[in-house]
Every structure is written in C-alpha cells, then in structure tokens.
Design an enzyme around this catalytic site. Structure first.
Site, short mmCIF file in Angstrom:
data_model
loop_
_atom_site.label_atom_id
_atom_site.label_comp_id
_atom_site.label_asym_id
_atom_site.label_seq_id
_atom_site.Cartn_x
_atom_site.Cartn_y
_atom_site.Cartn_z
N ARG A 150 54.72 67.17 7.10
CA ARG A 150 55.84 67.93 6.54
C ARG A 150 57.00 66.97 6.32
O ARG A 150 57.43 66.28 7.25
CB ARG A 150 56.24 69.05 7.51
CG ARG A 150 57.29 70.01 6.98
CD ARG A 150 57.51 71.14 7.99
NE ARG A 150 58.47 72.13 7.51
CZ ARG A 150 59.78 72.08 7.70
NH1 ARG A 150 60.31 71.06 8.38
NH2 ARG A 150 60.56 73.03 7.23
N LYS B 296 64.19 63.62 11.83
CA LYS B 296 64.63 64.21 13.10
C LYS B 296 65.42 63.20 13.94
O LYS B 296 65.39 62.00 13.72
CB LYS B 296 63.43 64.77 13.85
CG LYS B 296 62.93 66.05 13.19
CD LYS B 296 61.90 66.79 14.00
CE LYS B 296 61.55 68.12 13.30
NZ LYS B 296 60.48 68.85 14.01
#
Length: 336
Positions: free
Chosen positions: A313, A278
């Site tokens: 994840r 991210k």
C-alpha cells in the site's frame, strides 16, 4: 506449546531441487524458523518439520481479479482533510484525476478512504464518510477505470455505499471488530476483505502500546479474526491480512514485525503491507517531512517483497512500481 513456522525466504534463479515454493509466488524456501512462546527460535530444514506447511506453500486464489504470483501496489486515495501526509489534497475532480494517474503509474488497486486513522484521529460520522467516498468511487468508475477499488472503512454503512458505487474490496483497519454489521455485509455481498491488526482505537492507539510477544500476538490476532470472518460466511481465500505497521505499535514493535514478516504466510492468505510515509520511516531515515519519505517507503517495500509480501500500500505509486520492476528483473529474475 504451539509452534509457528517462519519460512526463510529466498528469491532468484539458483534454486535447490528440494526447495518449496512460497504461496505460489516468486519466493522459495528450504528452511524455516521455528518459533514458540518463551523459547529461543530454532532454524531447521523444512523437510525436518513435524508440522503442516501447506499454508505456506499453497497458491493463493485471485482476489478482485488479482493473482498473487507477482507483487502488486495498492495506491492510496485519501479523501480526508486530516490524513498525516496528504490531508485535504484530494477531493472532487482532483480525486478522480489522482486515481487515474495512479492507475497509469501501475497501481493494481485503489484504496479509497474517508476517515483518517493516523494516531490521535477522531471518529468521523458515517454520513460524512459516505459523502466523501461514494461520489468519488462513482466518478472513478464513470471515468472508465476498471481497476479494483477497496474502501478503507470500519463501518458497514460506509462499506455498503461504497460497494453500491462500484468498490470491490472492504479494507478494515479495525479487523472487523468496530462494527458488528460489517462482516455479515461483506459475506452477503460477496466482497473480499482485508483484515488488519491494530491495538486500540486511532484516537488512543499511540498511548503506550504493550505486547507479550508482538510478532506472535499479532499473528494470533489475525488468525483468530480470519476464523471469525470465515465463521460469518466470508471465504478464506477472499481474505487479505495486514499486520498493521504503526497501528498501536512502537518503533521496536514495528521493526520486530518487519524483520519476520514471512511468518504471516502461515495464515494461508495474501499479505498486505502498509508502511508508506509512516513515522518510523522518518525516524530511521531522518526525514521529518512525511511527503519526502518516498525513498524510505520503497526501501521497506522491497525488503518486504524479499519476504514474499504480495501487496504494498503506497502513496508514491510511480516510485514503487518502478522500483519493483527493477527488483523483479535484477533480484527475482522476473523481468516484466
């Protein structure tokens, strides 16, 4: 005034007799941080808390066959042309091959998604989303993979098709607020769910997000959504919670959540953390190329394991599973 109890998690073989086991897992704690809105946090001994700590200490029930006494990696299988780091890389046979490789690399669950939820992403028609995801799930099962599969969707029609194709879990980034039919579907089908916090829709969530207290606001949202899901017939012990790092949150918001992740054990359910590749990792790690953010992603994941987070994840499954194995052997003293 409502009080929130955040366990100050520790790991390792030297453990006081009075220590409490966190969520039936590898962590333990003797002290908690007491949080209240509008007041400075206070650290106190757990045995001095005037409140119920059962949600922190109770073992978590297995979900889709996964126990939570050890951490797990959820491998990401994006079937979208516009995902922020791997859009368009996986479709057809390549998607199945990638799923097989992630399982070989140690993924305990495969998260299949057909709609990008990156900041600015547009909504995908449900039929297009079904066409992207259901055939791949069928192919994964046809390839002999019995690893649990989650469908990453906000839409009941997509979830139904995925469950028919062999998916086990429904993972909704909208916290089951986008499609009113989704939670009843999961209850009827007996499907475990993952409920995530997001402020706003993916198309606009990056536009000046605001919170009174991001940590407690996200906690209260997830607590309320879990209650709403149980009211609709989904068993509480079949729910996973995700604080939604990067979904309608600034860098400061993300770091406030990551610094105190262990608070979310108070929800009484396993915690999923999705930080892989991210933007904040690129910002803090000085890496503009999302595909090269694996080391930073692993660093955040290991810090989360130190706070007892059970499910990570990740895009780079092999990097994560190797790092976690070494972490367990050297820090948690749990050689696998």
């Amino acid at each position: 005034m409502k009080q929130y109890f955040r366990p100050l998690v520790q790991v390792g073989p030297a453990r006081p007799d009075a220590a409490l086991t966190l969520a039936g897992g590898w962590g333990w704690f003797t002290h908690v941080e007491v949080l209240e809105r509008g007041r400075a946090p206070v650290v106190t001994s757990a045995d001095q808390v005037h409140g119920d700590l059962d949600a922190l200490t109770a073992s978590r029930a297995a979900i889709a066959g996964l126990g939570w006494d050890t951490p797990h990696v959820m491998g990401i299988l994006n079937l979208t042309p516009d995902s922020f780091s791997d859009g368009g890389q996986h479709s057809g046979d390549a998607a199945t091959a990638h799923a097989v490789q992630m399982v070989q690399d140690g993924a305990a669950m495969i998260d299949v998604g057909g709609e990008s939820t990156r900041p600015g992403a547009e909504t995908v028609d449900p039929q297009d989303e079904i066409a992207r995801t259901a055939p791949v799930i069928e192919a994964i099962r046809a390839a002999g993979i019995d690893t649990p599969v989650s469908i990453d969707t906000r839409k009941a029609a997509v979830a139904a098709a995925a469950l028919d194709a062999g998916a086990d879990v429904v993972n909704d980034v909208a916290g089951f607020t986008y499609d009113a039919a989704l939670a009843p579907l999961c209850a009827y089908r007996g499907a475990p769910v993952c409920v995530m916090h997001a402020q706003g829709d993916p198309a606009t969530m990056h536009h000046d997000p605001h919170y009174d207290d991001v940590l407690l606001d996200v906690y209260d949202y997830l607590d309320a959504r879990i209650t709403a899901l149980t009211d609709q017939g989904i068993a509480r012990d079949q729910i996973i919670a995700d604080p939604g790092i990067g979904f309608g949150k600034t860098l400061d918001h993300n770091m406030a959540l990551l610094n105190r992740l262990s608070l979310f054990h108070g929800l009484g359910v396993p915690i999923l953390l999705g930080v892989s590749r991210k933007r904040f990792i690129g910002t803090l790690g000085n890496e503009p190329d999302a595909a090269r953010r694996g080391p930073g992603s692993v660093g955040v994941a290991l810090a989360a394991l130190g706070q007892g987070v059970q499910l990570i994840r990740a895009h780079d499954v092999a990097l994560h599973t190797q790092a976690i194995a070494l972490w367990r052997a050297s820090v948690a003293h749990q050689a696998s």
